[in-house]
Design an enzyme around this catalytic site. Structure first.
Site, short mmCIF file in Angstrom:
data_model
loop_
_atom_site.label_atom_id
_atom_site.label_comp_id
_atom_site.label_asym_id
_atom_site.label_seq_id
_atom_site.Cartn_x
_atom_site.Cartn_y
_atom_site.Cartn_z
N ASP A 264 0.83 -1.19 0.00
CA ASP A 264 0.00 0.00 0.00
C ASP A 264 0.88 1.26 0.00
O ASP A 264 1.87 1.34 0.73
CB ASP A 264 -0.90 -0.02 1.25
CG ASP A 264 -1.76 1.20 1.38
OD1 ASP A 264 -2.62 1.41 0.51
OD2 ASP A 264 -1.58 1.96 2.35
N GLU B 121 1.78 -0.41 -5.02
CA GLU B 121 0.83 0.63 -5.36
C GLU B 121 1.67 1.88 -5.56
O GLU B 121 2.19 2.44 -4.58
CB GLU B 121 -0.20 0.84 -4.25
CG GLU B 121 -1.24 1.89 -4.61
CD GLU B 121 -2.20 2.18 -3.47
OE1 GLU B 121 -3.40 2.35 -3.75
OE2 GLU B 121 -1.76 2.25 -2.31
#
Length: 697
Positions: free
Chosen positions: A346, A382
């Site tokens: 993330d 990401e």
């Protein structure tokens, strides 16, 4: 009941955490700036604090000690002594029970109460004040665990990335409403026979699970009777979230992994090492802040405040070697002890931030790239955060793969009919080479997606023009506004059969585009069933029917079409090449590996590409130069992506002894393969047609 009194002696400074050795437990805790560290032992029911044992040894910045006779199952916590000086970055408060960052299991989650704060709520001095209340009544306990598990013949599937089809799913959302799954909403439910049967028939090779490490529900959500459903507020980097344990045993996670592996399915974890759930200076003191705030977090020049590149209030300080060690230890733990097969990071740009901005050679990336364990698993970034210069698509070093949001937006806009989108679609079909074809990276570095947990579901992409996030309690201000969606003239559900059929046609075209593109495809769980979130494109707080997959009303025809497209991708190696297609000569027959054609059968020229009204892209793909000859099991594939109206296309002249076979027509999803008896074919509007060059019978 009388509890034994334990004594503590010198132990070992490694490994960090609570480690059972068969006779007792060794405790080791990092804190560079503490003046003393205590281990608190609790009763068997976790309610009563029985003893505080001060760790007697310090080796550098690691405090440690050994407690003979202590067994697995013991409840414990930590208390750290040191200066409470927020103005210089220190927030020690021994009145606050702290979680061990290396705890393998937690008994539950914190109960929101003002006592969780290191400062006095309501004080004029705000976080400069000091709160003396004991937070233990509102804190979960750490549990001493022996994580050994009888794995039997379990082994990592190690599916080559070129053969991977990733399925992003939420443990609870995927299983909660399945009529045959028990226990629903849990790791064991995900590993149940009905789910394994469904996943294997679908054809996916890996499940990418939204965060399963222990996480916290933010107080502002709790106060609105909402919950942190997605899980991007990590509380413990080594412990499975207790909400997904039906029997309270971490072995349930291991059992899930073993059963998925036995079915040939890999497990990829979405992990959040960019920040923690403790928030900014007004957040709770639960673990890292109380153990060593100045080391664990990146602070601005005024040490009272936090750098907030993540939008959550704080940013972990991976420049500190012991914080980086915790992250690396955590990753290796999930691979070596829990047997997972990869990670999706993330806000991965944050992990590469230094004092000088993003650096692809930052310590985190260097540590990963030299690690003999972690280089053997799948690593997905990401590639953005909200900090300055945080959008870094294509900027990550090998062996990282990256979520490709430009694929998502490009495919949506092309099929919506936005002007001038054909050249962009061409780039997305061929692996987004402009972003990824450098540094020896393969075409599979692009993780292609049309939808993900963050945003509209596929059904909502064709059903809503605007987001509908009112249930989140933020007056619909949250979530993205640029959805590139199209409701076909009616917002939300409709009984108009014309609109319904148009939406189905668009969905089939987009799923086909995903599976026919170079790169690594990722499917959002439920998209293949026509799942809707009612137009909510930021359902992070919706632990209810909004986010849970609606199995009862599944679109079984679309499910079968999705299965068909996954099978087709697996059956045709040309679609799964790691080498970028760049119209280079092939080793096999000297022909080029990529051709762009007009609908009339003539090669595309520059004026064609710059025509804003171009709604059709026709591509002929062959085996790329540099691909091993043994992989070339087919000659060519021709695909027409038609976002316009009905049209006639002319295919290239097939070589002698070969014939074009019409294999896929999204307008007629159950069409059987049929050889073409002439070079022309009529294709429907809003459709994808695929032709395979095969030997003439």
């Amino acid at each position: 009941m009388r509890h034994p009194e334990f004594s503590i002696t010198a132990g070992r400074s490694a490994p960090l955490g609570a480690t059972f050795d068969g006779d007792g437990v060794n405790f080791a805790v990092f804190s560079q700036h503490a003046t003393a560290m205590e281990v608190c032992l609790f009763s068997d029911d976790g309610r009563t604090e029985l003893q505080r044992l001060r760790l007697p040894e310090r080796d550098g910045d690691v405090w440690y000690g050994y407690v003979s006779g202590l067994r697995p199952g013991q409840f414990y916590g930590l208390r750290a002594h040191g200066p409470y000086r927020p103005d210089i970055g220190h927030r020690f408060n021994p009145n606050k029970l702290l979680l061990d960052p290396y705890a393998k299991q937690l008994t539950g989650l914190p109960i929101w109460h003002d006592a969780l704060m290191g400062y006095q709520i309501g004080s004029n001095a705000r976080d400069l004040s000091f709160d003396t209340r004991d937070s233990a009544p509102y804190m979960p306990r750490c549990v001493v665990k022996d994580p050994s598990f009888s794995w039997g013949e379990d082994h990592h599937p190690r599916t080559p990335i070129a053969e991977s089809v990733i399925y992003e799913a939420h443990v609870k959302g995927l299983t909660q409403m399945h009529p045959k799954v028990a226990p629903e909403g849990t790791f064991l439910g995900l590993a149940s026979d009905p789910m394994l049967d469904y996943l294997t028939k679908l054809g996916i090779t890996a499940v990418e699970l939204l965060p399963v490490q222990s996480f916290l529900t933010d107080r502002f959500l709790h106060d609105k009777s909402l919950t942190n459903y997605w899980g991007y507020q990590t509380l413990g980097f080594f412990s499975p979230d207790p909400r997904y344990l039906s029997e309270g045993k971490i072995s349930e996670f291991q059992q899930m992994v073993a059963r998925l592996h036995h079915a040939g399915i890999e497990v990829i974890l979405d992990v959040v090492y960019n920040h923690t759930c403790e928030g900014n200076e007004l957040g709770p003191t639960l673990s890292f802040r109380g153990l060593d705030n100045l080391s664990y977090y990146r602070l601005i020049k005024d040490k009272r405040y936090y750098i907030n590149d993540t939008g959550t209030g704080n940013t972990l300080n991976l420049d500190h070697p012991m914080v980086l060690r915790m992250v690396m230890d955590s990753l290796r733990y999930w691979v070596e002890v829990m047997h997972v097969d990869g990670f999706r990071f993330d806000l991965c740009s944050t992990l590469g931030r230094t004092d000088h901005g993003f650096d692809a050679g930052a310590s985190f990336f260097d540590a990963i790239r030299q690690d003999p364990v972690l280089t053997q698993v799948k690593l997905i970034a990401e590639p953005w955060d909200i900090g300055p210069g945080g959008y870094r698509l294509g900027g990550f070093p090998p062996p990282f793969h990256e979520w490709n949001d430009r694929f998502r937006d490009g495919v949506r806009r092309f099929w919506r009919g936005d002007p001038g989108r054909a050249p962009d679609l061409a780039g997305r079909l061929t692996g987004s080479a402009a972003e990824f074809d450098h540094s020896g990276r393969p075409a599979t570095a692009s993780v292609n997606l049309i939808t993900a947990h963050d945003g509209f579901t596929l059904h909502d992409v064709v059903s809503y023009n605007t987001k509908h996030n009112e249930a989140n309690g933020e007056n619909n201000r949250d979530g993205h506004s640029e959805n590139y969606s199209d409701n076909f003239g009616w917002e939300g559900p409709t009984t108009d059969t014309t609109i319904i059929e148009a939406r189905k046609r668009r969905k089939r075209a987009m799923i086909a585009t995903l599976m026919l593109s170079q790169g690594t495809p990722m499917l959002l769980a439920g998209d293949e069933l026509g799942n809707s979130q009612g137009g909510n494109n930021n359902a992070y707080a919706q632990d209810n029917e909004t986010s849970w997959i609606d199995w009862e009303n599944a679109d079984l025809d679309f499910l079968e079409f999705t299965r068909k497209m996954i099978r087709f991708r697996k059956d045709h190696p040309i679609l799964r090449q790691k080498v970028f297609l760049h119209s280079r000569e092939r080793r096999i027959d000297g022909r080029e590996d990529l051709f762009w054609w007009r609908a009339d059968g003539k090669p595309m020229e520059t004026p064609d590409w710059v025509d804003p009204g171009l709604r059709m892209v026709c591509v002929e793909m062959r085996t790329a130069s540099g691909t091993p000859v043994f992989a070339a099991t087919e000659s060519a594939i021709f695909v027409a992506f038609n976002a316009g109206g009905p049209a006639t296309i002319t295919l290239p002249v097939p070589p002698k002894g070969q014939t074009w076979v019409w294999a896929i027509d999204t307008e007629t999803p159950d069409m059987a393969e049929q050889p073409l008896r002439k070079r022309t074919s009529e294709v429907a509007g809003q459709s994808v047609s695929v032709f395979v060059l095969e030997p003439t019978e």
